[in-house]
Write a protein that holds these residues in place. Sequence first.
Motif, PDB file in Angstrom:
ATOM      1  N   MET A  31      45.965  34.867  34.095  1.00 27.60           N
ATOM      2  CA  MET A  31      45.153  35.375  32.990  1.00 27.60           C
ATOM      3  C   MET A  31      45.545  34.682  31.696  1.00 27.60           C
ATOM      4  N   ASP A  32      44.579  34.484  30.813  1.00 29.43           N
ATOM      5  CA  ASP A  32      44.807  34.085  29.422  1.00 29.43           C
ATOM      6  C   ASP A  32      44.229  35.194  28.554  1.00 29.43           C
ATOM      7  N   ALA A  33      44.879  35.478  27.426  1.00 31.05           N
ATOM      8  CA  ALA A  33      44.371  36.483  26.484  1.00 31.05           C
ATOM      9  C   ALA A  33      44.683  36.010  25.069  1.00 31.05           C
ATOM     10  N   TYR A  34      43.713  36.183  24.180  1.00 30.44           N
ATOM     11  CA  TYR A  34      43.903  35.792  22.786  1.00 30.44           C
ATOM     12  C   TYR A  34      42.905  36.521  21.904  1.00 30.44           C
ATOM     13  N   ARG A  35      43.229  36.543  20.607  1.00 29.78           N
ATOM     14  CA  ARG A  35      42.325  37.140  19.617  1.00 29.78           C
ATOM     15  C   ARG A  35      41.793  36.025  18.739  1.00 29.78           C
ATOM     16  N   ARG A  36      40.504  36.045  18.519  1.00 27.45           N
ATOM     17  CA  ARG A  36      39.850  35.121  17.606  1.00 27.45           C
ATOM     18  C   ARG A  36      38.968  35.953  16.687  1.00 27.45           C
ATOM     19  N   GLY A  37      39.358  36.022  15.425  1.00 31.26           N
ATOM     20  CA  GLY A  37      38.599  36.833  14.474  1.00 31.26           C
ATOM     21  C   GLY A  37      38.670  38.294  14.846  1.00 31.26           C
ATOM     22  N   ASP A  38      37.515  38.916  14.987  1.00 33.97           N
ATOM     23  CA  ASP A  38      37.437  40.341  15.305  1.00 33.97           C
ATOM     24  C   ASP A  38      37.151  40.607  16.781  1.00 33.97           C
ATOM     25  N   THR A  39      37.467  39.642  17.644  1.00 33.56           N
ATOM     26  CA  THR A  39      37.226  39.815  19.074  1.00 33.56           C
ATOM     27  C   THR A  39      38.463  39.393  19.857  1.00 33.56           C
ATOM     28  N   PHE A  40      38.746  40.148  20.895  1.00 31.97           N
ATOM     29  CA  PHE A  40      39.863  39.891  21.797  1.00 31.97           C
ATOM     30  C   PHE A  40      39.261  39.324  23.081  1.00 31.97           C
ATOM     31  N   TYR A  41      39.772  38.191  23.560  1.00 27.80           N
ATOM     32  CA  TYR A  41      39.224  37.520  24.736  1.00 27.80           C
ATOM     33  C   TYR A  41      40.242  37.511  25.862  1.00 27.80           C
ATOM     34  N   MET A  42      39.743  37.693  27.097  1.00 28.33           N
ATOM     35  CA  MET A  42      40.584  37.623  28.290  1.00 28.33           C
ATOM     36  C   MET A  42      39.841  36.815  29.343  1.00 28.33           C
ATOM     37  N   HIS A  43      40.578  35.948  30.048  1.00 28.28           N
ATOM     38  CA  HIS A  43      40.001  35.141  31.120  1.00 28.28           C
ATOM     39  C   HIS A  43      40.902  35.266  32.348  1.00 28.28           C
ATOM     40  N   PHE A  44      40.311  35.662  33.472  1.00 26.61           N
ATOM     41  CA  PHE A  44      41.034  35.824  34.728  1.00 26.61           C
ATOM     42  C   PHE A  44      40.537  34.773  35.715  1.00 26.61           C
ATOM     43  N   ASP A  45      41.460  34.048  36.345  1.00 24.06           N
ATOM     44  CA  ASP A  45      41.086  33.066  37.368  1.00 24.06           C
ATOM     45  C   ASP A  45      40.838  33.774  38.687  1.00 24.06           C
ATOM     46  N   LEU A  46      39.620  33.648  39.177  1.00 25.46           N
ATOM     47  CA  LEU A  46      39.239  34.234  40.460  1.00 25.46           C
ATOM     48  C   LEU A  46      38.403  33.229  41.261  1.00 25.46           C
ATOM     49  N   PRO A  47      38.946  32.046  41.552  1.00 30.33           N
ATOM     50  CA  PRO A  47      38.155  31.045  42.260  1.00 30.33           C
ATOM     51  C   PRO A  47      37.812  31.495  43.678  1.00 30.33           C
ATOM     52  N   GLY A  48      36.591  31.220  44.087  1.00 29.49           N
ATOM     53  CA  GLY A  48      36.161  31.539  45.438  1.00 29.49           C
ATOM     54  C   GLY A  48      35.853  33.003  45.687  1.00 29.49           C
ATOM     55  N   VAL A  49      35.844  33.805  44.647  1.00 28.63           N
ATOM     56  CA  VAL A  49      35.568  35.235  44.795  1.00 28.63           C
ATOM     57  C   VAL A  49      34.072  35.481  44.597  1.00 28.63           C
ATOM     58  N   GLU A  50      33.482  36.232  45.484  1.00 28.34           N
ATOM     59  CA  GLU A  50      32.088  36.628  45.325  1.00 28.34           C
ATOM     60  C   GLU A  50      31.994  37.655  44.191  1.00 28.34           C
ATOM     61  N   PRO A  51      31.057  37.471  43.262  1.00 28.01           N
ATOM     62  CA  PRO A  51      30.944  38.414  42.135  1.00 28.01           C
ATOM     63  C   PRO A  51      30.767  39.869  42.569  1.00 28.01           C
ATOM     64  N   SER A  52      30.153  40.091  43.695  1.00 33.88           N
ATOM     65  CA  SER A  52      29.922  41.470  44.154  1.00 33.88           C
ATOM     66  C   SER A  52      31.220  42.180  44.546  1.00 33.88           C
ATOM     67  N   THR A  53      32.308  41.427  44.774  1.00 29.83           N
ATOM     68  CA  THR A  53      33.575  42.064  45.151  1.00 29.83           C
ATOM     69  C   THR A  53      34.448  42.391  43.950  1.00 29.83           C
ATOM     70  N   ILE A  54      34.024  41.997  42.750  1.00 30.17           N
ATOM     71  CA  ILE A  54      34.835  42.239  41.550  1.00 30.17           C
ATOM     72  C   ILE A  54      34.578  43.653  41.041  1.00 30.17           C
ATOM     73  N   ASP A  55      35.657  44.383  40.796  1.00 26.80           N
ATOM     74  CA  ASP A  55      35.580  45.740  40.254  1.00 26.80           C
ATOM     75  C   ASP A  55      36.390  45.765  38.963  1.00 26.80           C
ATOM     76  N   LEU A  56      35.741  46.113  37.865  1.00 26.30           N
ATOM     77  CA  LEU A  56      36.362  46.128  36.546  1.00 26.30           C
ATOM     78  C   LEU A  56      36.246  47.532  35.980  1.00 26.30           C
ATOM     79  N   THR A  57      37.394  48.147  35.665  1.00 23.30           N
ATOM     80  CA  THR A  57      37.389  49.509  35.106  1.00 23.30           C
ATOM     81  C   THR A  57      38.337  49.584  33.911  1.00 23.30           C
ATOM     82  N   ILE A  58      38.023  50.499  32.995  1.00 23.59           N
ATOM     83  CA  ILE A  58      38.918  50.798  31.877  1.00 23.59           C
ATOM     84  C   ILE A  58      39.066  52.314  31.826  1.00 23.59           C
ATOM     85  N   GLU A  59      40.318  52.762  31.902  1.00 24.90           N
ATOM     86  CA  GLU A  59      40.596  54.193  31.829  1.00 24.90           C
ATOM     87  C   GLU A  59      41.797  54.394  30.919  1.00 24.90           C
ATOM     88  N   GLN A  60      41.610  55.118  29.831  1.00 28.84           N
ATOM     89  CA  GLN A  60      42.660  55.408  28.855  1.00 28.84           C
ATOM     90  C   GLN A  60      43.422  54.141  28.452  1.00 28.84           C
TER      91      GLN A  60
END
Length: 156
Positions: A31-60
């Motif tokens: 993962m890479d994470a950085y702040r630019r201005g008023d936005t926080f960016y994150m990039h996760f390497d998931l090569p070869g992963v089908e988009p339908s298998t990705i589960d993204l959640t935020i809890e507390q």
Amino acid sequence: MLLRQDPYRELDRWAEHYWGPTTSRPAVMPMDAYRRGDTFYMHFDLPGVEPSTIDLTIEQNTLTVKADRHWAPQESDEVLISERPQGSFSRQVFLGQGLDTDKVHANYERGVLSLDIPVSESVKPRRVEIEVGDDRRELASRGARQTANSRPTTTT
């Protein structure tokens, strides 16, 4: 804005170096994470992963990314080398209080899951107006006169 906490990560790296990959824990995605201005960016390497298998959640303020990558050789295949991790991948990131997690934007392109998380308005710097000398003194003297006039008088 971001708290990194994975006490077993170094232990897993050390164990993989000496004993090879283990299947006891899901693989960690880089993962890479950085702040630019008023936005926080994150990039996760998931090569070869089908988009339908990705589960993204935020809890507390805990962001969890889960994904699956599977490759099954055909019965007639003679596998010579198999180094790419297969199975379930999972990563948790603890987000700071200053991010607006209700406005997360996620995009998956060319094997990279990208997140844009805006900084919350409540933590952005804001300008405070300063009163100029005479205005402040006038308000203070008016308040003192009102207090003096409203004091009860006592007689003995």
